[in-house]
Design a protein around this motif. Structure first.
Motif, mmCIF file in Angstrom:
data_model
loop_
_atom_site.group_PDB
_atom_site.id
_atom_site.type_symbol
_atom_site.label_atom_id
_atom_site.label_comp_id
_atom_site.label_asym_id
_atom_site.label_seq_id
_atom_site.Cartn_x
_atom_site.Cartn_y
_atom_site.Cartn_z
ATOM 1 N N GLU A 32 -42.064 -2.371 -26.064
ATOM 2 C CA GLU A 32 -42.237 -0.990 -25.632
ATOM 3 C C GLU A 32 -43.723 -0.618 -25.567
ATOM 4 O O GLU A 32 -44.164 0.059 -24.629
ATOM 5 C CB GLU A 32 -41.511 -0.036 -26.589
ATOM 6 N N GLU A 33 -44.502 -1.073 -26.549
ATOM 7 C CA GLU A 33 -45.941 -0.783 -26.550
ATOM 8 C C GLU A 33 -46.636 -1.496 -25.395
ATOM 9 O O GLU A 33 -47.542 -0.931 -24.756
ATOM 10 C CB GLU A 33 -46.544 -1.205 -27.882
ATOM 11 N N VAL A 34 -46.213 -2.722 -25.121
ATOM 12 C CA VAL A 34 -46.792 -3.464 -23.990
ATOM 13 C C VAL A 34 -46.477 -2.741 -22.692
ATOM 14 O O VAL A 34 -47.350 -2.562 -21.829
ATOM 15 C CB VAL A 34 -46.247 -4.898 -23.955
ATOM 16 N N ARG A 35 -45.251 -2.316 -22.529
ATOM 17 C CA ARG A 35 -44.840 -1.625 -21.301
ATOM 18 C C ARG A 35 -45.615 -0.306 -21.136
ATOM 19 O O ARG A 35 -46.071 0.024 -20.040
ATOM 20 C CB ARG A 35 -43.342 -1.363 -21.328
ATOM 21 N N ALA A 36 -45.784 0.417 -22.229
ATOM 22 C CA ALA A 36 -46.506 1.687 -22.161
ATOM 23 C C ALA A 36 -47.963 1.460 -21.746
ATOM 24 O O ALA A 36 -48.509 2.196 -20.912
ATOM 25 C CB ALA A 36 -46.443 2.395 -23.509
ATOM 26 N N TYR A 37 -48.599 0.435 -22.329
ATOM 27 C CA TYR A 37 -49.987 0.138 -21.966
ATOM 28 C C TYR A 37 -50.086 -0.247 -20.490
ATOM 29 O O TYR A 37 -50.988 0.207 -19.773
ATOM 30 C CB TYR A 37 -50.532 -0.989 -22.842
ATOM 31 N N TYR A 38 -49.161 -1.069 -20.047
ATOM 32 C CA TYR A 38 -49.164 -1.524 -18.652
ATOM 33 C C TYR A 38 -49.062 -0.340 -17.701
ATOM 34 O O TYR A 38 -49.770 -0.269 -16.686
ATOM 35 C CB TYR A 38 -48.007 -2.496 -18.445
ATOM 36 N N GLN A 39 -48.211 0.607 -18.031
ATOM 37 C CA GLN A 39 -48.012 1.768 -17.160
ATOM 38 C C GLN A 39 -49.201 2.721 -17.202
ATOM 39 O O GLN A 39 -49.577 3.298 -16.181
ATOM 40 C CB GLN A 39 -46.723 2.503 -17.562
ATOM 41 N N GLU A 40 -49.810 2.871 -18.382
ATOM 42 C CA GLU A 40 -50.928 3.803 -18.526
ATOM 43 C C GLU A 40 -52.240 3.250 -17.968
ATOM 44 O O GLU A 40 -53.167 4.009 -17.700
ATOM 45 C CB GLU A 40 -51.120 4.157 -20.000
ATOM 46 N N HIS A 41 -52.313 1.933 -17.799
ATOM 47 C CA HIS A 41 -53.554 1.300 -17.312
ATOM 48 C C HIS A 41 -53.261 0.476 -16.054
ATOM 49 O O HIS A 41 -53.732 -0.646 -15.912
ATOM 50 C CB HIS A 41 -54.158 0.410 -18.399
ATOM 51 N N ALA A 42 -52.494 1.061 -15.159
ATOM 52 C CA ALA A 42 -52.049 0.333 -13.965
ATOM 53 C C ALA A 42 -53.216 -0.230 -13.155
ATOM 54 O O ALA A 42 -53.118 -1.326 -12.589
ATOM 55 C CB ALA A 42 -51.191 1.251 -13.101
ATOM 56 N N ALA A 43 -54.341 0.498 -13.108
ATOM 57 C CA ALA A 43 -55.481 0.047 -12.298
ATOM 58 C C ALA A 43 -56.045 -1.279 -12.790
ATOM 59 O O ALA A 43 -56.610 -2.051 -12.006
ATOM 60 C CB ALA A 43 -56.572 1.106 -12.307
ATOM 61 N N GLU A 44 -55.904 -1.578 -14.097
ATOM 62 C CA GLU A 44 -56.428 -2.827 -14.635
ATOM 63 C C GLU A 44 -55.682 -4.047 -14.095
ATOM 64 O O GLU A 44 -56.194 -5.163 -14.172
ATOM 65 C CB GLU A 44 -56.320 -2.831 -16.164
ATOM 66 N N PHE A 45 -54.492 -3.823 -13.579
ATOM 67 C CA PHE A 45 -53.647 -4.953 -13.179
ATOM 68 C C PHE A 45 -53.514 -5.072 -11.666
ATOM 69 O O PHE A 45 -52.585 -5.689 -11.157
ATOM 70 C CB PHE A 45 -52.279 -4.829 -13.864
ATOM 71 N N GLN A 46 -54.501 -4.478 -10.972
ATOM 72 C CA GLN A 46 -54.593 -4.654 -9.523
ATOM 73 C C GLN A 46 -55.615 -5.752 -9.258
ATOM 74 O O GLN A 46 -56.799 -5.577 -9.504
ATOM 75 C CB GLN A 46 -55.017 -3.347 -8.845
ATOM 76 N N ALA A 47 -55.147 -6.894 -8.813
ATOM 77 C CA ALA A 47 -56.035 -8.038 -8.589
ATOM 78 C C ALA A 47 -56.662 -7.971 -7.199
ATOM 79 O O ALA A 47 -55.962 -7.743 -6.205
ATOM 80 C CB ALA A 47 -55.246 -9.340 -8.734
ATOM 81 N N ALA A 48 -57.972 -8.142 -7.139
ATOM 82 C CA ALA A 48 -58.667 -8.182 -5.851
ATOM 83 C C ALA A 48 -58.478 -9.550 -5.204
ATOM 84 O O ALA A 48 -58.074 -10.519 -5.850
ATOM 85 C CB ALA A 48 -60.149 -7.908 -6.064
ATOM 86 N N GLU A 49 -58.774 -9.632 -3.907
ATOM 87 C CA GLU A 49 -58.737 -10.913 -3.210
ATOM 88 C C GLU A 49 -59.751 -11.855 -3.863
ATOM 89 O O GLU A 49 -60.879 -11.464 -4.178
ATOM 90 C CB GLU A 49 -59.080 -10.720 -1.741
ATOM 91 N N GLN A 50 -59.355 -13.106 -4.069
ATOM 92 C CA GLN A 50 -60.229 -14.089 -4.694
ATOM 93 C C GLN A 50 -60.192 -15.402 -3.928
ATOM 94 O O GLN A 50 -59.201 -15.711 -3.260
ATOM 95 C CB GLN A 50 -59.794 -14.360 -6.146
ATOM 96 N N VAL A 51 -61.295 -16.147 -4.032
ATOM 97 C CA VAL A 51 -61.330 -17.502 -3.485
ATOM 98 C C VAL A 51 -61.866 -18.436 -4.565
ATOM 99 O O VAL A 51 -62.716 -18.061 -5.375
ATOM 100 C CB VAL A 51 -62.223 -17.610 -2.229
ATOM 101 N N ARG A 52 -61.311 -19.637 -4.595
ATOM 102 C CA ARG A 52 -61.826 -20.666 -5.503
ATOM 103 C C ARG A 52 -62.815 -21.506 -4.716
ATOM 104 O O ARG A 52 -62.475 -22.067 -3.661
ATOM 105 C CB ARG A 52 -60.688 -21.532 -6.020
ATOM 106 N N VAL A 53 -64.048 -21.592 -5.205
ATOM 107 C CA VAL A 53 -65.128 -22.127 -4.379
ATOM 108 C C VAL A 53 -65.947 -23.172 -5.121
ATOM 109 O O VAL A 53 -66.044 -23.166 -6.340
ATOM 110 C CB VAL A 53 -66.025 -20.953 -3.896
ATOM 111 N N ARG A 54 -66.530 -24.091 -4.333
ATOM 112 C CA ARG A 54 -67.472 -25.098 -4.832
ATOM 113 C C ARG A 54 -68.804 -24.908 -4.120
ATOM 114 O O ARG A 54 -68.850 -24.345 -3.020
ATOM 115 C CB ARG A 54 -66.975 -26.513 -4.539
ATOM 116 N N GLN A 55 -69.856 -25.432 -4.744
ATOM 117 C CA GLN A 55 -71.191 -25.284 -4.167
ATOM 118 C C GLN A 55 -71.979 -26.580 -4.290
ATOM 119 O O GLN A 55 -71.872 -27.305 -5.278
ATOM 120 C CB GLN A 55 -71.971 -24.178 -4.900
#
Length: 299
Positions: free
Chosen positions: A131-154
């Motif tokens: 229940e505490e995990v679910r509450a945190y997830y709902q209250e901090h929804a913006a933290e769990f929006q993943a941006a586009e990512q690429v795995r890269v070498r140089q």
């Protein structure tokens, strides 16, 4: 008439009584008293060097005051640990001092007491409930929006002709890792040039513009900077999206436990501050103290 012997005894009694009432002398290098314990300016300077790498003279009074408060709070926590039965075997302290140049036995003892206290408290704390995990997830929804990512070498080289030859070989199918190990001057050269996953905004714009146009397996053109030439390859792409609660749950539980631990430690320090006699001796401190501890200007 009072005899000479009796007079001498009376005088001696007065001297002893006056001596007993005299306030104990605080050594001149002491800047803070924590109960019976005295902290010196040298103690604090070593603390600053270990934690900031900065000399006292280079810091503003406000920052130095905050660091002195942090130092004293750590000592308070160490003294709390000692008063509640947290002790470290002398041989362990000695071994730790031998492996860390510059640390004193007392500093290492304090550090190890605090570490053991923190481990003991953390072990006693229950994990967060679903229940505490679910509450945190709902209250901090913006933290769990993943941006586009690429795995890269140089691959990084200093010569443009070499860079162009590397690109040609890559497009002929020569493995990126082999060419990285052979030619790259980057620190990750022997790891196949691996950088890992990156999001927009984490790399210079000139790199980002090419990298985020590539599909997995594609190689960038040579990108020139002031003194070097860079080649990138994208291995994998991750689309923007939402991290599920199932995937986020382990990190949330860790975060909640860390928050609870910090709160518990803050409570212990606050209670100890009320119980201990603590004073910053402002006449001895070589800066304008503006922290939160009681002060004494009489010593």
């Amino acid at each position: 008439m009072v005899s000479r012997r009796l007079l001498s005894l009376l005088l001696l009694t007065c001297v002893v009584a006056a001596g007993c009432k005299r306030k104990p002398v605080t050594p001149p290098d002491v800047i803070v008293r924590v109960g019976e314990r005295m902290l010196t300016l040298s103690d604090f300077k070593r603390y600053l060097e270990r934690n900031t790498g900065t000399d006292l003279a280079q810091m503003t009074p406000e920052v130095t005051s905050a660091m002195l408060d942090q130092f004293v709070e750590e000592i308070v926590l160490s003294e709390y640990a000692a008063s509640h039965g947290v002790e470290i075997p002398a041989e362990k302290i000695a071994a730790a001092v031998r492996t860390e140049a510059g640390s004193t036995v007392i500093e290492k003892r304090d550090e190890m007491r605090r570490a053991k206290l923190i481990v003991d408290i953390a072990t006693q704390m229950p994990d967060a409930s679903d229940e505490e995990v679910r509450a945190y997830y709902q209250e901090h929804a913006a933290e769990f929006q993943a941006a586009e990512q690429v795995r890269v070498r140089q691959i990084l080289v200093r010569d443009e002709t070499v860079a162009n030859e590397i690109v040609a070989k890559l497009r002929q199918g020569v493995p990126f890792g082999d060419l990285s190990s052979e030619f790259s001057r980057a620190p990750n050269a022997k790891r196949g040039g691996e950088i890992g996953f990156v999001s927009r905004g984490e790399l210079p714009k000139m790199f980002e513009e090419q990298i985020f146009r590539l599909q997995p397996g594609q190689v960038s053109d040579v990108i020139r900077t002031d003194s070097s030439f860079h080649i990138f390859q994208v291995d994998e792409r991750r689309a923007a999206g939402t991290i599920s609660i199932e995937a986020a749950a382990p990190a949330i539980r860790t975060r909640l436990k860390e928050d609870a631990l910090r709160e518990r430690l803050a409570q212990l320090v606050a209670a100890s501050r009320r119980e201990m006699q603590i004073a910053v001796l402002t006449r001895r401190v070589p800066f304008r103290y503006s922290g939160s501890f009681p002060t004494s200007a009489d010593e």
